[in-house]
Design an enzyme around this catalytic site. Structure first.
Site, mmCIF file in Angstrom:
data_model
loop_
_atom_site.group_PDB
_atom_site.id
_atom_site.type_symbol
_atom_site.label_atom_id
_atom_site.label_comp_id
_atom_site.label_asym_id
_atom_site.label_seq_id
_atom_site.Cartn_x
_atom_site.Cartn_y
_atom_site.Cartn_z
ATOM 1 N N LYS A 120 1.004 -1.120 0.048
ATOM 2 C CA LYS A 120 -0.082 -0.228 0.186
ATOM 3 C C LYS A 120 1.115 1.366 -0.075
ATOM 4 O O LYS A 120 0.585 2.031 -0.611
ATOM 5 C CB LYS A 120 -0.583 0.184 1.199
ATOM 6 C CG LYS A 120 -1.223 -1.222 1.087
ATOM 7 C CD LYS A 120 -2.446 -1.316 -0.230
ATOM 8 C CE LYS A 120 -2.929 -3.045 0.218
ATOM 9 N NZ LYS A 120 -3.098 -3.588 -1.476
ATOM 10 N N GLU A 204 -2.429 7.955 7.625
ATOM 11 C CA GLU A 204 -3.316 8.631 7.439
ATOM 12 C C GLU A 204 -4.486 9.183 7.851
ATOM 13 O O GLU A 204 -4.461 8.901 9.259
ATOM 14 C CB GLU A 204 -4.373 8.054 5.836
ATOM 15 C CG GLU A 204 -3.400 7.454 4.936
ATOM 16 C CD GLU A 204 -4.430 6.918 3.844
ATOM 17 O OE1 GLU A 204 -5.546 6.593 4.194
ATOM 18 O OE2 GLU A 204 -4.010 6.500 3.144
ATOM 19 N N HIS A 239 -15.608 -4.529 7.074
ATOM 20 C CA HIS A 239 -15.164 -4.882 5.680
ATOM 21 C C HIS A 239 -15.075 -6.160 4.590
ATOM 22 O O HIS A 239 -14.850 -6.288 3.688
ATOM 23 C CB HIS A 239 -13.603 -4.929 6.015
ATOM 24 C CG HIS A 239 -12.897 -3.617 6.653
ATOM 25 N ND1 HIS A 239 -12.963 -2.603 6.537
ATOM 26 C CD2 HIS A 239 -12.533 -4.090 8.182
ATOM 27 C CE1 HIS A 239 -12.678 -2.008 7.406
ATOM 28 N NE2 HIS A 239 -12.505 -2.937 8.743
ATOM 29 N N ARG A 295 -7.370 -8.109 -9.123
ATOM 30 C CA ARG A 295 -8.581 -9.400 -9.503
ATOM 31 C C ARG A 295 -9.933 -8.989 -9.857
ATOM 32 O O ARG A 295 -9.338 -7.554 -9.416
ATOM 33 C CB ARG A 295 -8.382 -9.978 -7.974
ATOM 34 C CG ARG A 295 -9.310 -9.760 -7.180
ATOM 35 C CD ARG A 295 -9.620 -10.577 -5.899
ATOM 36 N NE ARG A 295 -10.874 -9.437 -5.222
ATOM 37 C CZ ARG A 295 -10.647 -8.555 -4.083
ATOM 38 N NH1 ARG A 295 -9.602 -8.124 -4.048
ATOM 39 N NH2 ARG A 295 -11.348 -7.886 -3.216
#
Ligand code: MV4
Length: 506
Positions: A120, A204, A239, A295
């Site tokens: 990331k 962040e 999630h 994907r």
């Protein structure tokens, strides 16, 4: 017929997505090989394939994640390509690399790109240097508490620590104040180290209640990249996405162009090929890059419904070395599509999985309905894998028609023997904020959906309740199924009258 693009594709996955991929192969005249674990030896997807090979015991680590065994099967069955589906090995660059080494085409991006975007921190750097908005935070990994606190002073609180090797919400930790940083940083790094073998984390600003909007892209091996459609996936729980729609209710042609072009720039900057998704969060009129999923995604179907593009066939074509034939200006978003993930889980028991045997099964149909599934009456949902029964998708000329079709399709759907989240989906489809398109990643909590599910269950309880004891009597089963399907108008009338009286009292 022309030479097929590949002779034989090994589908390194199971369930509905294995069938989805094999359907595309059939239409293209390509033979398929399924792999199946001990838990799947009678599964529909293994029957659907032209050939099926046993891959190992039920646990994924010994079957659908066993790279060497899968490569060996691909070679011994003469496959010239492998499709990884989603989950399992789909974003494992070592698997892609092993396929490359053996001269087997991995239907996805190169192992180099998968590895790069798996980080990331790398992804964020690529986005930044491609002029894509990112959330304020650090460019490089942070391991020093002093430095973390400095970053906190610069960006403000709450801050979010994210594992570089994480993604999809795994390995994140919110920090509300300076004095929490030391413990949070150390524990997130420790966690990331043991979960991913990479303890690097970055920081962040934590964006509160964002919407999750993603852009589907398609790229070929010649540097052509297009954005295909946007999807909104804000309705999720821990999630786990539960409902997705295309386009996002807040999308405008101007925003779609800006986000789409940003996604294409990111893809071009890494030399992306095949299908992919660029994930953003959206808040207060701003969008920010989050990560790239290398994907095919679960929710690709709703993009297919609103664009008419078969994403799996496009994946296979570009992997075979054909240039993209779809041009950006050819893509038109027509109508609206919604996906409800129908899972064997209990929304009233913290969404606990409810594996077991499906005693009776009848899925919805009719105009605008698409059901992707790998189950049937008599099928046993295994506790070893995810508990998805199907993806129920509704398409309409506009959002209202898609919602109306989804509602009636949820009433037509009959699954007896396992607890499902169908009442949860009914509760959402009836919710006024959902109807207005006011979504957020805290939608379920903010709108008291679990209480509404209880209401739905009480209201909709039909003769099906007596089924458990009477399942061997086909007449009772038929009566219960028809009762379930025909209860729609009465129940919807009740919902409408409640909404009317609420409006009247305001
Ligand atoms: C965030 C965020 C808020 N601020 N980053 C979760 C999934 C992973 N891709 C990143 N995620 C988030 N990153 C900042 N700076 C909120 C989330 C997030 C989220 C994102 C998309 C969909 C659902 C979510 C649920 C909780 C948190």
């Amino acid at each position: 017929m022309a030479e097929p693009l590949f002779q034989k594709v090994l589908v390194a996955n199971r369930g509905e997505i294995a069938i989805r991929v094999m359907r595309a192969c059939r239409e293209l005249g390509i033979k398929t090989v399924a792999i199946y674990s001990d838990a799947d030896n009678k599964a529909l997807f293994a029957m659907y394939a032209d050939e099926a090979a046993h891959v190992g015991p039920a646990p994924s680590s010994q079957s659908y994640l066993n790279i060497e065994k899968i490569v060996e099967i691909a070679k011994s069955t003469g496959c010239d390509a492998v499709h990884p589906g989603y989950g399992f090995l789909s974003e494992n660059y070592r698997f892609a690399q092993r396929c490359e080494e053996e001269g087997i085409t991995f239907i996805g991006p190169s192992s180099y790109v998968i590895e790069k975007l798996g980080s990331k921190i790398e992804s964020r750097k690529i986005a930044k240097s491609s002029d894509i908005p990112t959330v304020p935070g650090t460019v490089d990994a942070v391991s020093d508490v002093e430095e973390a606190i400095e970053v906190g002073r610069r960006i403000g609180y709450p801050a979010l620590i994210k594992a570089s090797a994480g993604g999809g919400g795994i390995g994140m930790r919110v920090v509300n104040s300076e004095d929490e940083f030391k413990e949070a940083l150390e524990s997130t790094m420790r966690m990331a180290g043991s979960a991913f073998g990479d303890s690097s984390v970055f920081i962040e600003k934590y964006v509160l209640n964002p919407r999750h909007i993603e852009i589907q892209i398609l790229a070929d091996n010649f540097g052509n990249v297009i954005y295909v459609s946007d999807r909104e996936c804000s309705i999720q729980r821990r999630h786990q996405k539960l409902i997705e729609e295309a386009p996002s209710p807040i999308m405008t042609p101007e925003l779609r162009k800006r986000m789409g072009e940003a996604a294409v720039r990111a893809a071009k900057a890494v030399g992306y090929s095949n299908a992919g998704t660029v994930e953003f969060i959206y808040s207060d009129g701003q969008f920010y890059f989050l990560e790239v999923n290398t994907r095919l995604q679960v929710e690709h179907c709703i993009t297919e419904l609103v664009t008419g593009i078969d994403l799996v066939k496009e994946q296979i074509k570009v992997a075979a070395g054909l240039p993209l034939t779809i041009k950006q200006e050819d893509i038109a978003i027509r109508g609206h599509a919604i996906e409800c993930r129908i899972n064997a889980e209990d929304p009233l028991n913290d969404f606990a999985p409810s594996p077991g045997k499906i005693r009776r099964y009848r899925s919805s149909g009719g105009p605008g309905i698409r059901v992707d599934s790998g189950v049937h009456t008599g099928y046993t949902i295994s506790p070893f894998y995810d508990s998805m029964i199907s993806k129920l998708c509704a398409y309409g000329a506009d959002r209202d028609e898609a919602v109306a079709r989804m509602k009636r399709a949820l009433y037509e759907y009959v699954v007896i023997g396992v607890t499902t989240n169908i009442p949860f989906h009914k509760a959402i489809m009836e919710n006024e904020e959902f109807e207005k398109g006011n979504l957020s990643t805290k939608f379920i909590e903010d709108n008291n959906i679990i209480a509404a599910v209880k209401g739905v269950l009480e209201r909709d309880s039909v003769k099906g309740a007596t089924l458990a004891s009477a399942l061997d009597n086909d007449e009772i089963v038929v009566a219960a199924i028809t009762a379930a399907v025909s209860s729609y108008m009465a129940n919807i009338a009740e919902v409408d009258s409640k909404k009317q009286s609420k409006k009247g009292s305001k």
